[in-house]
Design an enzyme around this catalytic site. Sequence first.
Site, PDB file in Angstrom:
ATOM      1  N   ASN A 168       0.869  -1.174   0.000  1.00 54.34           N
ATOM      2  CA  ASN A 168       0.000   0.000   0.000  1.00 54.34           C
ATOM      3  C   ASN A 168       0.910   1.230   0.000  1.00 54.34           C
ATOM      4  O   ASN A 168       1.510   1.567   1.026  1.00 54.34           O
ATOM      5  CB  ASN A 168      -0.886  -0.043   1.254  1.00 54.34           C
ATOM      6  CG  ASN A 168      -1.832   1.138   1.346  1.00 54.34           C
ATOM      7  OD1 ASN A 168      -1.781   2.056   0.525  1.00 54.34           O
ATOM      8  ND2 ASN A 168      -2.679   1.132   2.350  1.00 54.34           N
ATOM      9  N   ARG A 208      -2.763  -2.258  -3.219  1.00 55.02           N
ATOM     10  CA  ARG A 208      -3.969  -1.483  -2.971  1.00 55.02           C
ATOM     11  C   ARG A 208      -3.938  -0.291  -3.922  1.00 55.02           C
ATOM     12  O   ARG A 208      -2.959   0.472  -3.948  1.00 55.02           O
ATOM     13  CB  ARG A 208      -3.984  -0.973  -1.532  1.00 55.02           C
ATOM     14  CG  ARG A 208      -5.183  -0.095  -1.295  1.00 55.02           C
ATOM     15  CD  ARG A 208      -5.029   0.756  -0.080  1.00 55.02           C
ATOM     16  NE  ARG A 208      -6.242   1.516   0.142  1.00 55.02           N
ATOM     17  CZ  ARG A 208      -6.290   2.662   0.793  1.00 55.02           C
ATOM     18  NH1 ARG A 208      -5.197   3.187   1.303  1.00 55.02           N
ATOM     19  NH2 ARG A 208      -7.423   3.301   0.938  1.00 55.02           N
ATOM     20  N   ARG A 261     -12.736  15.197   8.711  1.00 57.83           N
ATOM     21  CA  ARG A 261     -13.470  15.558   7.482  1.00 57.83           C
ATOM     22  C   ARG A 261     -14.933  15.854   7.791  1.00 57.83           C
ATOM     23  O   ARG A 261     -15.526  15.241   8.681  1.00 57.83           O
ATOM     24  CB  ARG A 261     -13.413  14.409   6.472  1.00 57.83           C
ATOM     25  CG  ARG A 261     -12.054  14.193   5.899  1.00 57.83           C
ATOM     26  CD  ARG A 261     -12.048  13.030   4.932  1.00 57.83           C
ATOM     27  NE  ARG A 261     -10.930  12.151   5.229  1.00 57.83           N
ATOM     28  CZ  ARG A 261     -10.860  10.869   4.892  1.00 57.83           C
ATOM     29  NH1 ARG A 261     -11.848  10.305   4.227  1.00 57.83           N
ATOM     30  NH2 ARG A 261      -9.809  10.156   5.206  1.00 57.83           N
ATOM     31  N   GLU A 307      -7.980  -5.425   5.738  1.00 59.92           N
ATOM     32  CA  GLU A 307      -7.945  -5.070   4.314  1.00 59.92           C
ATOM     33  C   GLU A 307      -6.786  -5.762   3.601  1.00 59.92           C
ATOM     34  O   GLU A 307      -6.906  -6.157   2.443  1.00 59.92           O
ATOM     35  CB  GLU A 307      -7.840  -3.540   4.171  1.00 59.92           C
ATOM     36  CG  GLU A 307      -9.143  -2.857   4.549  1.00 59.92           C
ATOM     37  CD  GLU A 307      -8.984  -1.382   4.857  1.00 59.92           C
ATOM     38  OE1 GLU A 307      -8.505  -1.067   5.966  1.00 59.92           O
ATOM     39  OE2 GLU A 307      -9.321  -0.546   4.012  1.00 59.92           O
ATOM     40  N   HIS A 340     -13.104   2.419   0.847  1.00 56.32           N
ATOM     41  CA  HIS A 340     -13.047   1.354   1.876  1.00 56.32           C
ATOM     42  C   HIS A 340     -13.673   0.049   1.372  1.00 56.32           C
ATOM     43  O   HIS A 340     -14.124  -0.776   2.175  1.00 56.32           O
ATOM     44  CB  HIS A 340     -13.817   1.750   3.166  1.00 56.32           C
ATOM     45  CG  HIS A 340     -13.237   2.883   3.929  1.00 56.32           C
ATOM     46  ND1 HIS A 340     -14.028   3.835   4.538  1.00 56.32           N
ATOM     47  CD2 HIS A 340     -11.957   3.210   4.219  1.00 56.32           C
ATOM     48  CE1 HIS A 340     -13.253   4.718   5.151  1.00 56.32           C
ATOM     49  NE2 HIS A 340     -11.993   4.359   4.966  1.00 56.32           N
TER      50      HIS A 340
END
Length: 393
Positions: free
Chosen positions: A7, A84, A234, A377, A173
């Site tokens: 990643n 990823r 956020r 993940e 996600h």
Amino acid sequence: MNVLVINTGSSSLKYQLFDMDSQTVLAGGVVERIGETQGVLTHKKFSRGKEDKTKKTQPIQNHQEAMLLMAGLITQKIDAIGHRVVQGGEDFKAATRINGEVKKAIQANNPLAPLHNPPNLIGIQLAEDLFPGKPQVAVFDTNFHQTIPEKAFLYALPYEYYTDYKIRRYGFHGTSHKYVANKTCELMGKKSTEVNLITLHLGNGCSICAIKKGKCQDTSMGMTPLAGVMMGTRTGDLDPAIFGYLMDNTGMTQKELDEVLNKKSGLKGICGLNDLRDIHEKSAKGDRLAGLAVEMFAYQIKKYIGAYAAVLGHVDGLVFTAGVGENDGVVRAKALADMSVFGIEIDPVKNKARSQEPHTIHGTNSQIQVWVVPTNEELQIATETCQVLENSN
Ligand code: ADP
């Protein structure tokens, strides 16, 4: 087969090497602060239940140096590499074996994820150079959401903004939602095609997903990861007119405003902190805004659960995952309070119990099962990498 999952971020490189026969992690680590004066590498090797940790602090000028450091520390064989990749746009409905065409298509989606896709591509190129001949697979955050129907992924803008500028809901996600959904079905003893789930990935970034018989129907993040429920820093969903109003009235540039919406809003914007452990501590000391931030967060999660229950028509399970979802019983309890109208009832004792293992937290009278399932993940990327390679043989 050993699969290395990579990643690559703009200043970081995370990796994990899996033995897929035993589904165990052989090694893993992270290189941080690439390009800064001092970089940090943390590497762990696992064998026979023992952990061997190496930490190095040294200048790491670029991703190539980071990748070479990683390769120097991995002593086990590597059979394949899974990457990823954040944004696959509409070009990739599933994980895909990487070749020249695939790299071009990822690059073509760069404008949709300017902070993520370019470093992801650098990671792919460097891994190809470093491990020549090893098969490489791209697993996209957006794959799982490609089943969302048009009525749910389109924004009510002039239609040609979709065709000309690719403006639509993509969602993110995806590997996490897919992993916890599959895991929950397995634990329920059902096939994914038999079950309707609402999955809640609540970490620093948060997204919620409505999944009907294994297929994603809707998700809270949008064209970018800024949409949906409020997050650590956020905003989540906003009235879009606020953007222009703020620019007109504060004199902020678009870049400055972007910084506010992404890094200075959410929980942090309301109470000054973004980590819920710190927020609960501050709230317990009587800080009104810390308490309000938690209330707002839980309220917005509740609204999405209600909306997605309506989308699905029938819900078998809710699944909480990621840092907040897995650990924060207070947020879970507030988000699920007074939802007997949906047949949701949680057991306060089970909800407070801490466990690293997947477990349920619903009460005996609940019509909907409520699960807490740690996400993985990296394992999902490794699994999909194997599947792609098996299918291409
Ligand atoms: P990311 O989105 O960066 O991958 P994580 O899924 O690791 O984030 O979630 C990080 C967040 O999880 C932290 O900011 C914090 O709010 C929350 N968190 C982690 N551990 C706990 C805990 N024990 N109790 C409450 N919240 C926690």
